[in-house]
Design an enzyme around this catalytic site. Structure first.
Site, PDB file in Angstrom:
ATOM      1  N   TYR A   1      -5.008  -8.104  14.215  1.00 60.37           N
ATOM      2  CA  TYR A   1      -6.284  -8.066  14.940  1.00 60.37           C
ATOM      3  C   TYR A   1      -7.168  -9.290  14.705  1.00 60.37           C
ATOM      4  O   TYR A   1      -8.235  -9.411  15.302  1.00 60.37           O
ATOM      5  CB  TYR A   1      -7.040  -6.773  14.636  1.00 60.37           C
TER       6      TYR A   1
ATOM      7  N   GLY B   1       2.702  -4.678  11.354  1.00 58.78           N
ATOM      8  CA  GLY B   1       1.863  -4.841  10.159  1.00 58.78           C
ATOM      9  C   GLY B   1       1.946  -3.674   9.197  1.00 58.78           C
ATOM     10  O   GLY B   1       3.010  -3.064   9.003  1.00 58.78           O
TER      11      GLY B   1
ATOM     12  N   ASP C   1       0.730  -0.770   9.513  1.00 54.58           N
ATOM     13  CA  ASP C   1       1.020   0.459  10.276  1.00 54.58           C
ATOM     14  C   ASP C   1       2.540   0.720  10.291  1.00 54.58           C
ATOM     15  O   ASP C   1       3.016   1.833   9.984  1.00 54.58           O
ATOM     16  CB  ASP C   1       0.482   0.238  11.707  1.00 54.58           C
TER      17      ASP C   1
ATOM     18  N   ILE D   1       0.822  -1.220   0.000  1.00 54.60           N
ATOM     19  CA  ILE D   1       0.000   0.000   0.000  1.00 54.60           C
ATOM     20  C   ILE D   1       0.858   1.273   0.000  1.00 54.60           C
ATOM     21  O   ILE D   1       0.425   2.315  -0.500  1.00 54.60           O
ATOM     22  CB  ILE D   1      -1.008  -0.017   1.182  1.00 54.60           C
TER      23      ILE D   1
HETATM   24  N1  AR6 Z   1       0.438  -3.144   2.163  1.00 52.41           N
HETATM   25  C1  AR6 Z   1      -0.810  -3.654   2.132  1.00 52.41           C
HETATM   26  N2  AR6 Z   1      -1.278  -4.505   3.042  1.00 52.41           N
HETATM   27  C2  AR6 Z   1      -0.453  -4.893   4.044  1.00 52.41           C
HETATM   28  C3  AR6 Z   1       0.880  -4.390   4.174  1.00 52.41           C
HETATM   29  C4  AR6 Z   1       1.314  -3.498   3.161  1.00 52.41           C
HETATM   30  N3  AR6 Z   1       2.533  -2.977   3.171  1.00 52.41           N
HETATM   31  N4  AR6 Z   1       1.432  -4.947   5.276  1.00 52.41           N
HETATM   32  C5  AR6 Z   1       0.501  -5.759   5.825  1.00 52.41           C
HETATM   33  N5  AR6 Z   1      -0.626  -5.727   5.092  1.00 52.41           N
HETATM   34  P1  AR6 Z   1      -2.354  -5.534  10.078  1.00 52.41           P
HETATM   35  P2  AR6 Z   1      -4.749  -5.110  11.742  1.00 52.41           P
HETATM   36  C6  AR6 Z   1      -1.912  -6.432   5.284  1.00 52.41           C
HETATM   37  O1  AR6 Z   1      -1.836  -6.552  11.028  1.00 52.41           O
HETATM   38  O2  AR6 Z   1      -5.090  -6.551  11.667  1.00 52.41           O
HETATM   39  C7  AR6 Z   1      -0.603  -2.866  14.034  1.00 52.41           C
HETATM   40  O3  AR6 Z   1       0.354  -3.175  15.004  1.00 52.41           O
HETATM   41  C8  AR6 Z   1      -1.888  -7.681   6.133  1.00 52.41           C
HETATM   42  O4  AR6 Z   1      -1.529  -8.807   5.334  1.00 52.41           O
HETATM   43  O5  AR6 Z   1      -1.408  -4.540   9.545  1.00 52.41           O
HETATM   44  O6  AR6 Z   1      -5.831  -4.103  11.537  1.00 52.41           O
HETATM   45  C9  AR6 Z   1      -1.462  -1.689  14.435  1.00 52.41           C
HETATM   46  O7  AR6 Z   1      -0.718  -0.704  15.127  1.00 52.41           O
HETATM   47  C10 AR6 Z   1      -3.340  -7.745   6.583  1.00 52.41           C
HETATM   48  O8  AR6 Z   1      -4.140  -8.452   5.615  1.00 52.41           O
HETATM   49  O9  AR6 Z   1      -3.567  -4.669  10.749  1.00 52.41           O
HETATM   50  C11 AR6 Z   1      -2.476  -2.336  15.305  1.00 52.41           C
HETATM   51  O10 AR6 Z   1      -1.989  -2.546  16.593  1.00 52.41           O
HETATM   52  C12 AR6 Z   1      -3.802  -6.310   6.626  1.00 52.41           C
HETATM   53  O11 AR6 Z   1      -2.769  -5.538   5.988  1.00 52.41           O
HETATM   54  C13 AR6 Z   1      -2.707  -3.670  14.642  1.00 52.41           C
HETATM   55  O12 AR6 Z   1      -1.507  -3.943  13.930  1.00 52.41           O
HETATM   56  C14 AR6 Z   1      -4.001  -5.752   8.022  1.00 52.41           C
HETATM   57  O13 AR6 Z   1      -3.045  -6.310   8.898  1.00 52.41           O
HETATM   58  C15 AR6 Z   1      -3.825  -3.615  13.635  1.00 52.41           C
HETATM   59  O14 AR6 Z   1      -4.089  -4.892  13.174  1.00 52.41           O
END
Ligand code: AR6
Length: 325
Positions: A120, A31, A33, A10
């Protein structure tokens, strides 16, 4: 195409705003973030510190530091606790409030990750369904280009039952197309103009077809929209086609759409299989059983499921082109 599912990182998306799946402190994490903060640089964290956190289901907006977009919208998804703690409503609210914030800031394009579906723990197939529903509800009311960015195709799942059901359907119909009987049945027939000639079940539908023999794709499309009492906007939104492309088709009697565009209109108009073949034929295409794309379209029409976003999820899962412009 107003909603597109794409595979990408992203932080690389060249859109007006990207959405961050943050936590309630808005002070960074793992993740997506973590990826966003690393790519944006320290200016993003400095601005986040001034926001005073954010509640689950809500969203806040900042600049984008070194990222190629203009804004980052930070939203806090629900932590999955079995699905009985209002997770779905909160997740829907994340998409809605983020999109509203984007609109207030005149964003024309926005990219979302699959919020809550990583750390999450929200089941990915359900997270995807909520995302597609919430985004499409917004797009019925507003013009915007929205991307749903899937990081890793392996991490992406439509519900395994649907996947298996479609896989079975593909197997059955592929097999049919590759037996002698199937081949004979599937042999395409062509009219004088080289346009695939659909088969007609009844004399009435043949009469109806003959009455419209000289009709072009765009004329047939506009006639069907009228016959169904739809507004143009209702049709192109349901087809996941943007207004500009629709205007082009409307203004050019001889417009030749791509197959995914033509099929998207068939879905928006909720055409039967026979009518779908006829509309595609006007654009010079047939529905064949030697193509996974075609069989998946056929599967959804046969099941009376005309939800273009669900169809696109399935096409994506089977690595096919998506419907739309
Ligand atoms: N581009 C697109 N999608 C991505 C990327 C990227 N670079 N990296 C990961 N994903 P997550 P949540 C996808 O864990 O579940 C953090 O610590 C990943 O495969 O990022 O909402 C925050 O600070 C997954 O499908 O977010 C919160 O504490 C999706 O993004 C917590 O994680 C979301 O995964 C939020 O958890």
């Amino acid at each position: 195409m107003p909603l597109r599912i794409v595979r990408n990182d992203i932080t690389k998306m060249k859109v007006d705003a990207i959405v961050n799946a943050a936590n309630s402190t808005l002070l960074g994490g793992g993740g997506v973030d973590g990826c966003i903060h690393r790519a944006a640089g320290p200016a993003l964290l400095a601005e986040c510190r001034t926001l005073g956190g954010c509640e689950t289901g809500n969203a806040k907006i900042t600049g984008a530091g070194n990222l190629p977009c203009r804004y980052v919208i930070h939203t806090v998804g629900p932590i999955w606790r079995g699905g009985t703690h209002g997770e779905r409503e909160k997740l829907t609210s994340c998409y809605r409030t983020s999109l509203e914030l984007a609109r207030e800031h005149q964003c024309e394009s926005v990219a979302f990750p699959l919020i809550s579906s990583g750390i999450y723990g929200y089941p990915k197939d359900q997270a995807l369904q909520v995302a597609a529903e919430a985004i499409s509800a917004f797009l019925m009311e507003h013009e915007m280009q929205v991307f749903l960015v899937i990081f890793d195709r392996k991490a992406y799942q439509i519900s395994s039952r649907l996947f298996e059901d479609i896989a079975e359907y593909i197997d059955d119909h592929y097999a049919e197309a590759h037996t002698d009987r199937g081949r004979l049945l599937m042999a395409p027939s062509f009219s004088d103009t080289g346009t695939p000639w659909p088969s007609y079940k009844s004399a009435a539908s043949l009469r109806e077809a003959l009455a419209h023999i000289d009709e072009s794709f765009s004329e047939m499309l506009l006639r069907k929209i009228n016959e169904r009492g739809m507004k143009d906007s209702e049709c192109y939104k349901k087809a996941n086609i943007d207004r500009k492309l629709f205007s082009k088709i409307r203004g050019d009697r001889l417009y030749r759409p791509s197959k995914p565009t033509a099929a998207a209109f068939a879905i928006a108009l909720e055409l039967s299989l026979e009518e779908t073949r006829e509309l595609l034929g006007k654009a010079g295409f047939a529905l064949s059983r030697s193509s996974k794309f075609d069989i998946i379209i056929e599967y959804f029409i046969e099941h009376g499921n005309y939800n273009i976003f669900e169809i696109n999820e399935a096409l994506f899962a089977f690595e096919q082109n998506l419907l739309g412009g």
